[in-house]
Design an enzyme around this catalytic site. Structure first.
Site, PDB file in Angstrom:
ATOM      1  N   GLU A  98     -11.521  49.245  56.709  1.00 30.27           N
ATOM      2  CA  GLU A  98     -12.447  48.496  55.856  1.00 30.27           C
ATOM      3  C   GLU A  98     -13.337  47.615  56.731  1.00 30.27           C
ATOM      4  OE1 GLU A  98     -14.217  47.849  53.447  1.00 30.27           O
ATOM      5  OE2 GLU A  98     -13.251  46.738  51.844  1.00 30.27           O
ATOM      6  N   ASP A  99     -14.446  47.172  56.184  1.00 26.80           N
ATOM      7  CA  ASP A  99     -15.363  46.345  56.963  1.00 26.80           C
ATOM      8  C   ASP A  99     -14.838  44.943  57.240  1.00 26.80           C
ATOM      9  OD1 ASP A  99     -15.585  45.629  54.281  1.00 26.80           O
ATOM     10  OD2 ASP A  99     -17.755  45.841  54.162  1.00 26.80           O
ATOM     11  N   ASP A 102     -11.811  39.357  53.501  1.00 32.97           N
ATOM     12  CA  ASP A 102     -12.423  38.110  53.055  1.00 32.97           C
ATOM     13  C   ASP A 102     -11.376  37.374  52.219  1.00 32.97           C
ATOM     14  OD1 ASP A 102     -14.552  36.293  52.655  1.00 32.97           O
ATOM     15  OD2 ASP A 102     -15.186  37.301  50.837  1.00 32.97           O
ATOM     16  N   PHE A 151     -22.166  34.344  55.367  1.00 34.50           N
ATOM     17  CA  PHE A 151     -22.429  35.684  54.848  1.00 34.50           C
ATOM     18  C   PHE A 151     -23.090  36.546  55.917  1.00 34.50           C
ATOM     19  CE2 PHE A 151     -24.064  39.134  52.364  1.00 34.50           C
ATOM     20  CZ  PHE A 151     -23.018  39.358  51.481  1.00 34.50           C
ATOM     21  N   ARG A 164     -27.241  47.423  55.737  1.00 34.93           N
ATOM     22  CA  ARG A 164     -26.045  48.071  56.301  1.00 34.93           C
ATOM     23  C   ARG A 164     -26.374  48.737  57.634  1.00 34.93           C
ATOM     24  NH1 ARG A 164     -22.143  48.466  52.124  1.00 34.93           N
ATOM     25  NH2 ARG A 164     -22.998  48.722  50.034  1.00 34.93           N
TER      26      ARG A 164
HETATM   27  P1  IMP Z   1     -12.259  40.719  49.668  1.00 35.65           P
HETATM   28  O1  IMP Z   1     -12.769  39.386  49.176  1.00 35.65           O
HETATM   29  O2  IMP Z   1     -11.381  40.555  50.895  1.00 35.65           O
HETATM   30  O3  IMP Z   1     -11.594  41.469  48.573  1.00 35.65           O
HETATM   31  O4  IMP Z   1     -13.535  41.541  50.148  1.00 35.65           O
HETATM   32  C1  IMP Z   1     -14.306  42.257  49.238  1.00 35.65           C
HETATM   33  C2  IMP Z   1     -15.564  42.809  49.834  1.00 35.65           C
HETATM   34  O5  IMP Z   1     -16.517  41.780  49.899  1.00 35.65           O
HETATM   35  C3  IMP Z   1     -15.529  43.355  51.249  1.00 35.65           C
HETATM   36  O6  IMP Z   1     -15.049  44.659  51.314  1.00 35.65           O
HETATM   37  C4  IMP Z   1     -17.007  43.321  51.585  1.00 35.65           C
HETATM   38  O7  IMP Z   1     -17.641  44.485  51.111  1.00 35.65           O
HETATM   39  C5  IMP Z   1     -17.508  42.135  50.807  1.00 35.65           C
HETATM   40  N1  IMP Z   1     -17.800  40.989  51.693  1.00 35.65           N
HETATM   41  C6  IMP Z   1     -17.041  39.930  51.994  1.00 35.65           C
HETATM   42  N2  IMP Z   1     -17.661  39.088  52.842  1.00 35.65           N
HETATM   43  C7  IMP Z   1     -18.862  39.669  53.127  1.00 35.65           C
HETATM   44  C8  IMP Z   1     -19.973  39.299  53.968  1.00 35.65           C
HETATM   45  O8  IMP Z   1     -20.017  38.262  54.649  1.00 35.65           O
HETATM   46  N3  IMP Z   1     -21.024  40.170  53.952  1.00 35.65           N
HETATM   47  C9  IMP Z   1     -21.059  41.310  53.225  1.00 35.65           C
HETATM   48  N4  IMP Z   1     -20.036  41.693  52.438  1.00 35.65           N
HETATM   49  C10 IMP Z   1     -18.954  40.876  52.386  1.00 35.65           C
HETATM   50 MG    MG Z   2     -16.912  46.551  50.861  1.00 38.74          MG
END
Ligand code: IMP
Ligand code: MG
Length: 179
Positions: A98-99, A102, A151, A164
């Site tokens: 995963e990228d 967060d 961000f 992207r």
């Molecule tokens: P989670 O909050 O860990 O569930 O992350 C959910 C999704 O939020 C990640 O897979 C990213 O696609 C997106 N995300 C979180 N932080 C960033 C950021 O700084 N830039 C772009 N996408 C983000």
């Molecule tokens: Mg994502």
């Protein structure tokens, strides 16, 4: 297009070097196992492609797309599978790619979901981590870079589906999303 970037956090060269390092560790740790990569779309696609090319043991790949229910930039923790895997994960050693970690809600849901389907093991690999934002009890087994709570876009990560394609990870200017 570059005018939306406040500063570059991680360069293309730094990303490449880190991906090689991670792939070497993964190739070593999964030697003799059945490594099955689960790439999380869309954010994880670029990292997955680079990582897989550097992995030196046999491995398979499949893709999942998820979306989290929530308003605007807030995640609620409820995750919907938008595109599911084509193959069964039963008995396989899964590495979810995963990228970013967060809040951790997406990956914690996915991990439980894959284990419930009978995966033998499920580990997580992300290129980025925002430790301060964590809500779910999850950590990356393989991690590229710790980043501050800002961000970011590029290397697969988007803002409103854009940016992207930047080959680096950069902080998005606040005026871009505060308009
Ligand atoms: P989670 O909050 O860990 O569930 O992350 C959910 C999704 O939020 C990640 O897979 C990213 O696609 C997106 N995300 C979180 N932080 C960033 C950021 O700084 N830039 C772009 N996408 C983000
Ligand atoms: Mg994502």
């Amino acid at each position: 297009m570059l005018e939306v970037i406040e500063r570059i956090l991680i360069t293309r060269e730094e990303l490449q070097a880190k991906v090689k390092e991670l792939a070497a560790q993964i190739s070593k740790d999964y030697e003799g196992k059945e490594l099955f990569l689960v790439s999380v779309l869309k954010g994880g696609f670029m990292f997955t492609a680079d990582l897989m090319r550097e992995i030196t043991i046999p491995c398979e790949i499949d893709f999942m797309a998820v979306s989290s229910y929530g308003q605007g930039s807030k995640t609620s923790g409820v995750v919907k599978i938008v595109k599911d895997l084509d193959q069964s994960v039963e008995g396989k050693d899964i590495l979810v790619v995963e990228d970013i970690l967060d809040s951790g809600l997406t990956l914690s849901y996915l991990k439980q979901n894959l284990l419930a389907r009978g995966a033998k093991s499920v580990k997580v690999c992300t290129i980025l981590n925002k430790e301060e934002r964590r809500k779910a009890d999850i950590k990356a087994d393989y991690l590229g870079f710790e980043i501050p709570d800002e961000f970011v876009v590029g290397y697969g990560l988007d803002y409103a589906e854009k940016y992207r394609n930047f080959p680096f990870v950069g902080v998005l200017k606040k005026e871009v999303y505060q308009k």
